[in-house]
Motif scaffolding. Structure first.
Motif, PDB file in Angstrom:
ATOM      1  N   MET A  90      60.244  52.903   2.545  1.00 19.07           N
ATOM      2  CA  MET A  90      58.837  52.689   2.904  1.00 19.07           C
ATOM      3  C   MET A  90      58.660  52.587   4.426  1.00 19.07           C
ATOM      4  SD  MET A  90      57.731  50.024  -0.123  1.00 19.07           S
ATOM      5  CE  MET A  90      56.116  49.730   0.549  1.00 19.07           C
ATOM      6  N   ALA A  91      59.602  51.944   5.109  1.00 23.10           N
ATOM      7  CA  ALA A  91      59.500  51.829   6.565  1.00 23.10           C
ATOM      8  C   ALA A  91      59.546  53.206   7.221  1.00 23.10           C
ATOM      9  CB  ALA A  91      60.628  50.951   7.106  1.00 23.10           C
ATOM     10  N   ALA A  92      60.438  54.077   6.695  1.00 23.15           N
ATOM     11  CA  ALA A  92      60.530  55.431   7.248  1.00 23.15           C
ATOM     12  C   ALA A  92      59.267  56.224   6.964  1.00 23.15           C
ATOM     13  CB  ALA A  92      61.751  56.129   6.656  1.00 23.15           C
ATOM     14  N   ARG A 121      57.673  55.490  -8.219  1.00 26.97           N
ATOM     15  CA  ARG A 121      56.349  55.846  -7.687  1.00 26.97           C
ATOM     16  C   ARG A 121      56.428  56.195  -6.209  1.00 26.97           C
ATOM     17  NH1 ARG A 121      52.192  53.790  -4.722  1.00 26.97           N
ATOM     18  NH2 ARG A 121      50.058  54.234  -5.462  1.00 26.97           N
ATOM     19  N   GLN A 122      57.224  55.468  -5.487  1.00 26.28           N
ATOM     20  CA  GLN A 122      57.302  55.656  -4.041  1.00 26.28           C
ATOM     21  C   GLN A 122      58.234  56.814  -3.642  1.00 26.28           C
ATOM     22  OE1 GLN A 122      54.515  53.574  -3.842  1.00 26.28           O
ATOM     23  NE2 GLN A 122      55.271  53.756  -1.747  1.00 26.28           N
ATOM     24  N   GLY A 123      58.912  57.421  -4.604  1.00 28.91           N
ATOM     25  CA  GLY A 123      59.775  58.563  -4.306  1.00 28.91           C
ATOM     26  C   GLY A 123      61.100  58.173  -3.690  1.00 28.91           C
ATOM     27  N   VAL A 124      61.581  56.947  -4.004  1.00 27.36           N
ATOM     28  CA  VAL A 124      62.870  56.504  -3.464  1.00 27.36           C
ATOM     29  C   VAL A 124      63.966  57.420  -3.997  1.00 27.36           C
ATOM     30  CG1 VAL A 124      64.535  54.615  -3.381  1.00 27.36           C
ATOM     31  CG2 VAL A 124      62.064  54.129  -3.272  1.00 27.36           C
ATOM     32  N   TYR A 163      57.256  60.932  -0.348  1.00 26.46           N
ATOM     33  CA  TYR A 163      56.818  59.552  -0.137  1.00 26.46           C
ATOM     34  C   TYR A 163      55.351  59.456  -0.486  1.00 26.46           C
ATOM     35  CZ  TYR A 163      55.553  55.070   1.831  1.00 26.46           C
ATOM     36  OH  TYR A 163      55.094  53.805   1.953  1.00 26.46           O
ATOM     37  N   GLN A 164      55.006  58.346  -1.119  1.00 27.00           N
ATOM     38  CA  GLN A 164      53.608  58.095  -1.475  1.00 27.00           C
ATOM     39  C   GLN A 164      53.180  56.746  -0.891  1.00 27.00           C
ATOM     40  OE1 GLN A 164      52.689  58.453  -5.640  1.00 27.00           O
ATOM     41  NE2 GLN A 164      50.777  57.293  -5.454  1.00 27.00           N
TER      42      GLN A 164
END
Length: 328
Positions: free
Chosen positions: A228-230, A317-320, A325-326
């Motif tokens: 998420m930070a990236a 959901r976040q595409g990890v 990335y969402q």
């Protein structure tokens, strides 16, 4: 020749005597029988003339008395003034100060600076060695170079890892909502953080939110928040968004709109305020405060528990683990 004097009383009494000596007026009764009428008429004319003359004399005497009385009053007033002056003349007179021409001004002498006080020489305490000035200058220059490198890497001397983490809690905390007006826009003092520094921030925010110290569980949170930070900021604590739907409102002193997303995990001010965690600063740009508020929001909004329930679904959901990335 009689001397002229100011005996106004004699003048007044003489005037009174002159008036009293005037002949009396006829009674105006008709003459008795046997008197010649012409004589009676002549006497009457004489009486009338005498009366007129007496009136003029009396009028002149009255004027003379008034004039004399005025002169007497003036003399008395003058006498009182003279007596007052005579009494005051007994007071001591003030000495007169002789007036002298000012002496010519001489040119002011040029002040001579006072010699600087000499400091007593104190011998160095035993056990201390004198440092060579050249060596000392080299040490200072090396220290300044090291500080410049650290600053470029976001490291502040005296703090381990993230400069902002030292001011945040290192134990579980409760939510501490803020009013939006309490959100600080004070920027982070360093640049973008390294992955190691971001890992330290995430770990501290997990502790603040009560995530158990389970290595496997924390590894999942670490993977999620590094991703998420990236995706949100590229690891820049001072990142701000000026183009998405949140970028509305007045332009603020930090160069972003009032509702713009800010910080490493891109919280908008109202979300940061509502999910602010105790033990962290009120600055939206503080990495630990931003991570802690973001985690509190994720747990509430996406039903993720500190123990990991719902974490896998949110990570997907976040595409990890993927290149996608969402936003959240």
């Amino acid at each position: 020749m009689t001397d002229i004097n100011s005996d106004y009383g004699a003048v007044t009494s003489g005037t009174d005597r002159a008036v009293s000596g005037l002949p009396t007026r006829a009674d105006g009764k008709p003459a008795g029988p046997g008197v010649d009428p012409r004589l009676t008429a002549a006497v009457g004319d004489t009486d009338e003339q005498t009366r007129k003359g007496r009136d003029k004399v009396r009028e002149g005497a009255d004027k003379a008395k008034k004039y004399t009385k005025g002169l007497s009053d003036i003399q008395d007033e003058a006498g009182r003034g003279v007596r007052d002056v005579s009494n005051k003349s007994s007071m001591p007179s003030m000495p007169s100060v002789p007036q002298s021409s000012p002496a010519p001004q001489a040119a002011a002498p040029t002040p001579t600076p006072a010699p600087a006080p000499s400091m007593p020489s104190t011998p160095a305490p035993s056990g201390l060695a004198t440092i060579d000035p050249g060596l000392l200058a080299a040490l200072v220059e090396a220290s300044q170079d090291r500080a410049a490198v650290d600053a470029a890497e976001g490291i502040v001397p005296g703090l381990d890892g993230d400069p902002a983490s030292a001011s945040s809690a290192t134990s579980p905390q409760n939510p501490q909502p803020l009013d939006v007006s309490q959100v600080s826009l004070e920027e982070y003092p360093g640049g973008a953080l390294s992955k190691e520094q971001i890992a330290g921030v995430i770990d501290q925010a997990l502790t603040i939110n009560g995530v158990p110290n389970d290595p496997a569980l924390r590894a999942q949170w670490q993977e999620l928040y590094q991703h998420m930070a990236a995706g949100e900021s590229g690891g820049d604590p001072n990142a701000r968004n000026l183009w998405d739907s949140n970028a509305t409102g007045a332009m603020m002193p930090d160069g972003a709109y009032a509702n713009s997303s800010r910080g490493m995990w891109q919280c908008i001010p109202s979300t940061f305020a509502a999910y602010h965690m105790g033990g962290t600063s009120t600055s939206i740009y503080d990495p630990v405060a931003s991570a802690a508020a973001s985690m509190n929001y994720v747990m509430d909004r996406y039903n993720v528990s500190p123990g990991g329930q719902g974490l896998d679904a949110f990570m997907a959901r976040q595409g990890v683990g993927t290149a996608s990335y969402q936003g959240y």
